[in-house]
Write a protein that holds these residues in place. Structure first.
Motif, PDB file in Angstrom:
ATOM      1  N   SER A  29       0.822  -1.204   0.000  1.00  0.00           N
ATOM      2  CA  SER A  29       0.000   0.000   0.000  1.00  0.00           C
ATOM      3  C   SER A  29       0.860   1.260   0.000  1.00  0.00           C
ATOM      4  CB  SER A  29      -0.937   0.008   1.217  1.00  0.00           C
ATOM      5  OG  SER A  29      -0.201  -0.051   2.416  1.00  0.00           O
ATOM      6  N   ASP A  30       2.132   1.102   0.376  1.00  0.00           N
ATOM      7  CA  ASP A  30       3.056   2.244   0.381  1.00  0.00           C
ATOM      8  C   ASP A  30       4.414   1.777  -0.152  1.00  0.00           C
ATOM      9  OD1 ASP A  30       4.254   4.665   0.766  1.00  0.00           O
ATOM     10  OD2 ASP A  30       4.315   4.548   2.954  1.00  0.00           O
ATOM     11  N   PRO A  31       4.501   1.474  -1.452  1.00  0.00           N
ATOM     12  CA  PRO A  31       5.758   0.956  -2.017  1.00  0.00           C
ATOM     13  C   PRO A  31       6.834   2.030  -2.109  1.00  0.00           C
ATOM     14  CG  PRO A  31       4.160   1.311  -3.761  1.00  0.00           C
ATOM     15  CD  PRO A  31       3.438   1.587  -2.475  1.00  0.00           C
ATOM     16  N   VAL A  32       8.067   1.662  -1.737  1.00  0.00           N
ATOM     17  CA  VAL A  32       9.202   2.593  -1.804  1.00  0.00           C
ATOM     18  C   VAL A  32      10.375   1.884  -2.482  1.00  0.00           C
ATOM     19  CG1 VAL A  32       8.564   3.992   0.192  1.00  0.00           C
ATOM     20  CG2 VAL A  32       9.928   1.921   0.518  1.00  0.00           C
ATOM     21  N   ILE A  33      11.232   2.680  -3.110  1.00  0.00           N
ATOM     22  CA  ILE A  33      12.385   2.149  -3.830  1.00  0.00           C
ATOM     23  C   ILE A  33      13.644   2.369  -3.000  1.00  0.00           C
ATOM     24  CG2 ILE A  33      13.702   2.254  -5.986  1.00  0.00           C
ATOM     25  CD1 ILE A  33      11.265   3.589  -7.266  1.00  0.00           C
ATOM     26  N   VAL A  34      14.478   1.318  -2.860  1.00  0.00           N
ATOM     27  CA  VAL A  34      15.757   1.438  -2.153  1.00  0.00           C
ATOM     28  C   VAL A  34      16.871   1.679  -3.163  1.00  0.00           C
ATOM     29  CG1 VAL A  34      14.953  -0.022  -0.271  1.00  0.00           C
ATOM     30  CG2 VAL A  34      16.163  -1.057  -2.199  1.00  0.00           C
ATOM     31  N   ALA A  35      18.093   1.851  -2.670  1.00  0.00           N
ATOM     32  CA  ALA A  35      19.219   2.229  -3.530  1.00  0.00           C
ATOM     33  C   ALA A  35      19.518   1.202  -4.612  1.00  0.00           C
ATOM     34  CB  ALA A  35      20.466   2.463  -2.676  1.00  0.00           C
ATOM     35  N   SER A  36      19.158  -0.069  -4.396  1.00  0.00           N
ATOM     36  CA  SER A  36      19.415  -1.109  -5.390  1.00  0.00           C
ATOM     37  C   SER A  36      18.412  -1.092  -6.534  1.00  0.00           C
ATOM     38  CB  SER A  36      19.388  -2.488  -4.716  1.00  0.00           C
ATOM     39  OG  SER A  36      18.086  -2.755  -4.214  1.00  0.00           O
ATOM     40  N   GLY A  37      17.352  -0.275  -6.411  1.00  0.00           N
ATOM     41  CA  GLY A  37      16.311  -0.227  -7.439  1.00  0.00           C
ATOM     42  C   GLY A  37      15.135  -1.136  -7.152  1.00  0.00           C
ATOM     43  N   GLN A  38      15.212  -1.955  -6.106  1.00  0.00           N
ATOM     44  CA  GLN A  38      14.117  -2.851  -5.738  1.00  0.00           C
ATOM     45  C   GLN A  38      13.054  -2.086  -4.945  1.00  0.00           C
ATOM     46  OE1 GLN A  38      13.938  -6.037  -6.774  1.00  0.00           O
ATOM     47  NE2 GLN A  38      15.893  -5.779  -7.846  1.00  0.00           N
ATOM     48  N   THR A  39      11.836  -2.582  -5.013  1.00  0.00           N
ATOM     49  CA  THR A  39      10.718  -1.935  -4.325  1.00  0.00           C
ATOM     50  C   THR A  39      10.212  -2.821  -3.193  1.00  0.00           C
ATOM     51  OG1 THR A  39      10.030  -0.711  -6.294  1.00  0.00           O
ATOM     52  CG2 THR A  39       8.366  -1.060  -4.597  1.00  0.00           C
ATOM     53  N   TYR A  40       9.909  -2.177  -2.057  1.00  0.00           N
ATOM     54  CA  TYR A  40       9.404  -2.880  -0.880  1.00  0.00           C
ATOM     55  C   TYR A  40       8.301  -2.055  -0.229  1.00  0.00           C
ATOM     56  CZ  TYR A  40      13.844  -5.392  -1.297  1.00  0.00           C
ATOM     57  OH  TYR A  40      14.904  -6.115  -1.773  1.00  0.00           O
ATOM     58  N   GLU A  41       7.504  -2.688   0.606  1.00  0.00           N
ATOM     59  CA  GLU A  41       6.570  -1.962   1.446  1.00  0.00           C
ATOM     60  C   GLU A  41       7.369  -1.155   2.461  1.00  0.00           C
ATOM     61  OE1 GLU A  41       3.125  -0.509   3.180  1.00  0.00           O
ATOM     62  OE2 GLU A  41       3.389  -1.547   1.268  1.00  0.00           O
ATOM     63  N   ARG A  42       7.023   0.111   2.635  1.00  0.00           N
ATOM     64  CA  ARG A  42       7.804   0.998   3.494  1.00  0.00           C
ATOM     65  C   ARG A  42       8.006   0.411   4.894  1.00  0.00           C
ATOM     66  NH1 ARG A  42       8.844   6.474   3.382  1.00  0.00           N
ATOM     67  NH2 ARG A  42       7.384   6.778   1.654  1.00  0.00           N
ATOM     68  N   GLU A  43       6.936  -0.046   5.496  1.00  0.00           N
ATOM     69  CA  GLU A  43       7.007  -0.557   6.860  1.00  0.00           C
ATOM     70  C   GLU A  43       7.955  -1.749   6.962  1.00  0.00           C
ATOM     71  OE1 GLU A  43       4.006  -2.303  10.338  1.00  0.00           O
ATOM     72  OE2 GLU A  43       3.230  -1.725   8.362  1.00  0.00           O
ATOM     73  N   SER A  44       7.929  -2.630   5.967  1.00  0.00           N
ATOM     74  CA  SER A  44       8.764  -3.832   5.998  1.00  0.00           C
ATOM     75  C   SER A  44      10.243  -3.497   5.840  1.00  0.00           C
ATOM     76  CB  SER A  44       8.332  -4.796   4.885  1.00  0.00           C
ATOM     77  OG  SER A  44       7.011  -5.229   5.075  1.00  0.00           O
ATOM     78  N   ILE A  45      10.574  -2.610   4.906  1.00  0.00           N
ATOM     79  CA  ILE A  45      11.983  -2.292   4.673  1.00  0.00           C
ATOM     80  C   ILE A  45      12.553  -1.471   5.829  1.00  0.00           C
ATOM     81  CG2 ILE A  45      11.614  -0.165   3.354  1.00  0.00           C
ATOM     82  CD1 ILE A  45      14.282  -2.908   2.725  1.00  0.00           C
ATOM     83  N   LEU A  46      11.726  -0.634   6.464  1.00  0.00           N
ATOM     84  CA  LEU A  46      12.199   0.119   7.627  1.00  0.00           C
ATOM     85  C   LEU A  46      12.528  -0.814   8.784  1.00  0.00           C
ATOM     86  CD1 LEU A  46       9.925   3.304   7.680  1.00  0.00           C
ATOM     87  CD2 LEU A  46      12.351   3.146   7.086  1.00  0.00           C
ATOM     88  N   LYS A  47      11.718  -1.843   8.978  1.00  0.00           N
ATOM     89  CA  LYS A  47      12.011  -2.835  10.020  1.00  0.00           C
ATOM     90  C   LYS A  47      13.312  -3.567   9.699  1.00  0.00           C
ATOM     91  CE  LYS A  47       7.293  -3.740  11.595  1.00  0.00           C
ATOM     92  NZ  LYS A  47       6.194  -4.754  11.673  1.00  0.00           N
ATOM     93  N   TRP A  48      13.541  -3.839   8.411  1.00  0.00           N
ATOM     94  CA  TRP A  48      14.785  -4.495   7.968  1.00  0.00           C
ATOM     95  C   TRP A  48      15.992  -3.610   8.318  1.00  0.00           C
ATOM     96  CZ3 TRP A  48      16.508  -9.022   5.891  1.00  0.00           C
ATOM     97  CH2 TRP A  48      17.698  -9.013   5.180  1.00  0.00           C
ATOM     98  N   PHE A  49      15.884  -2.314   8.044  1.00  0.00           N
ATOM     99  CA  PHE A  49      16.972  -1.388   8.349  1.00  0.00           C
ATOM    100  C   PHE A  49      17.174  -1.244   9.856  1.00  0.00           C
ATOM    101  CE2 PHE A  49      16.236   1.042   4.119  1.00  0.00           C
ATOM    102  CZ  PHE A  49      16.985   0.084   3.448  1.00  0.00           C
ATOM    103  N   GLU A  50      16.074  -1.195  10.588  1.00  0.00           N
ATOM    104  CA  GLU A  50      16.169  -1.016  12.031  1.00  0.00           C
ATOM    105  C   GLU A  50      16.804  -2.224  12.709  1.00  0.00           C
ATOM    106  OE1 GLU A  50      12.176  -0.169  13.131  1.00  0.00           O
ATOM    107  OE2 GLU A  50      12.189   1.824  12.202  1.00  0.00           O
ATOM    108  N   ALA A  51      16.802  -3.371  12.021  1.00  0.00           N
ATOM    109  CA  ALA A  51      17.473  -4.573  12.526  1.00  0.00           C
ATOM    110  C   ALA A  51      18.955  -4.571  12.159  1.00  0.00           C
ATOM    111  CB  ALA A  51      16.800  -5.833  11.981  1.00  0.00           C
TER     112      ALA A  51
END
Length: 376
Positions: free
Chosen positions: A51-73
């Motif tokens: 519902s809130d897709p975001v692009i990271v530096a590699s060009g891949q797209t993730y759900e904002r909430e999921s990728i933020l949890k990945w970074f916070e880990a």
């Protein structure tokens, strides 16, 4: 074949029907009510529609909430490609979000709702940006209480998520934090160093910190002038640990190694190395290992007293101390044989034989390499 299928149905107790006629009936072709979501609409981490897709530096797209949890880990890689990300900034994928919305409307599919508090936590909101701008402005305020509260809040915000780090830097926070490093109050120093450490996780911020005039000397000042030994109180050790970690991150750049050596990093690091009750030997050795790959660093740290200290750590340090000390001595010896000769004078050979037999796997490998170097 149809007769045969009907006989199987009879045996199984299923009502026999006219298969040919059923195939002609439109009702047999009615689509299953469960929708098949296009795979490109699914987050690679949560495997749910985004519902809130975001692009990271590699060009891949993730759900904002999921990728933020990945970074916070403390992950600094792309979950899908596993490549190290150049930065942790996120860019909204508006094109994909529009496609998902249009598909959802067409298929009467209800997107998952986010928690009501998520909008308040959205670091890209104007209100959040205004808060950070105000905090950065307070860092230059004349009253210590205001500065202390602001720098503590910025330290916490810089730890929370990648977007906060970008906003703090964008608001001029790096320059203001560097200025606070020279303040006489230890708490303000510690909060400033930790905030800079958090900000340096972002590659773009790391470059900004490196360019900031006086940043490395200021961090070294915290290392050098903080209270030591039994006088270390009020979290000063934490400040030193954060300063050492920040210096390690900055010294990953070859240019910063020269700046660190020129700023006088070796002396306070050596003090940390010999002050065993500070518990910072491994941190100091890790930075020394980075500096040994630079010629100026080799010349500065390759003193007799330093080599003697390395040999002593190889002899009676902790397993981690021994591993780091052997690594530093191996790097020094690989570039200059005089360091090996100096270590031999202090009896390193017998100690290397021992750690090559009983040390960790990594220590054993390094010790064998160093022993081979000595035999040449």
């Amino acid at each position: 074949m149809i007769d045969l299928l009907n006989k199987f149905k009879q045996i199984a107790g299923v009502e026999v029907s006219d298969v040919l006629n059923e195939l002609a009936e439109p009702k047999t072709l009615v689509k299953c009510p469960s929708l098949s979501v296009p795979h490109e609409f699914l987050c690679p981490i949560a495997l749910e529609i985004m519902s809130d897709p975001v692009i990271v530096a590699s060009g891949q797209t993730y759900e904002r909430e999921s990728i933020l949890k990945w970074f916070e880990a403390n992950h600094r890689t792309c979950p899908k490609t596993r490549q190290i990300l150049a930065h942790l900034s996120l860019a909204p994928n508006f094109a994909l979000k529009n496609l998902i919305l249009r598909w959802s409307e067409k298929n009467k599919f209800e997107l998952p709702k986010k928690d009501s508090g998520s909008a308040e936590d959205d670091s890209s909101s104007p209100e959040h940006e205004e808060e950070i701008t105000a905090l950065v402005r307070d860092l230059s305020f004349s009253h210590l209480d205001v500065q202390r509260k602001a720098v503590r809040k910025i330290r916490l915000l810089s730890k929370e998520n990648p977007e906060n780090r970008v906003l703090i830097a964008k608001s001029g926070g790096i320059h203001a934090l560097v200025q606070l490093l020279s303040y006489p109050e230890s708490k303000i120093q510690e909060h400033s160093v930790t905030a800079l450490l958090n900000l340096s996780i972002d590659e773009a911020n790391k470059r900004l910190i490196s360019k900031e005039a006086g940043d490395i000397p200021a961090i070294i000042e915290v290392l050098q002038n903080g209270k030591i030994c039994c006088k270390m109180q009020n979290g000063t050790i934490r400040g030193k640990k954060d300063a050492a970690t920040a210096l390690f991150n900055l010294s990953l750049s070859q240019a910063n190694k020269a700046r660190a050596v020129k700023a006088g990093i070796v002396t306070p690091l050596f003090q940390l190395l010999t002050g065993r009750n500070l518990g910072m030997i491994d941190e100091a050795l890790s930075i020394f290992l980075l500096l040994t790959s630079h010629l100026e660093g080799q010349n500065e740290i390759g003193q007799q007293s330093f080599i003697e200290t390395l040999v002593q750590l190889i002899k009676d340090g902790t397993p981690k101390n021994k591993e780091c000390a052997v690594s530093v001595l191996l790097e020094l010896g690989s570039n200059n044989s005089s360091f090996v000769l100096a270590a031999l004078q202090y009896g390193v050979f017998d100690h290397l034989i021992e750690v090559a037999r009983s040390g960790t796997n990594r220590t054993q490998r390094k010790s064998h390499s160093l022993l081979n170097l000595m035999s040449k």
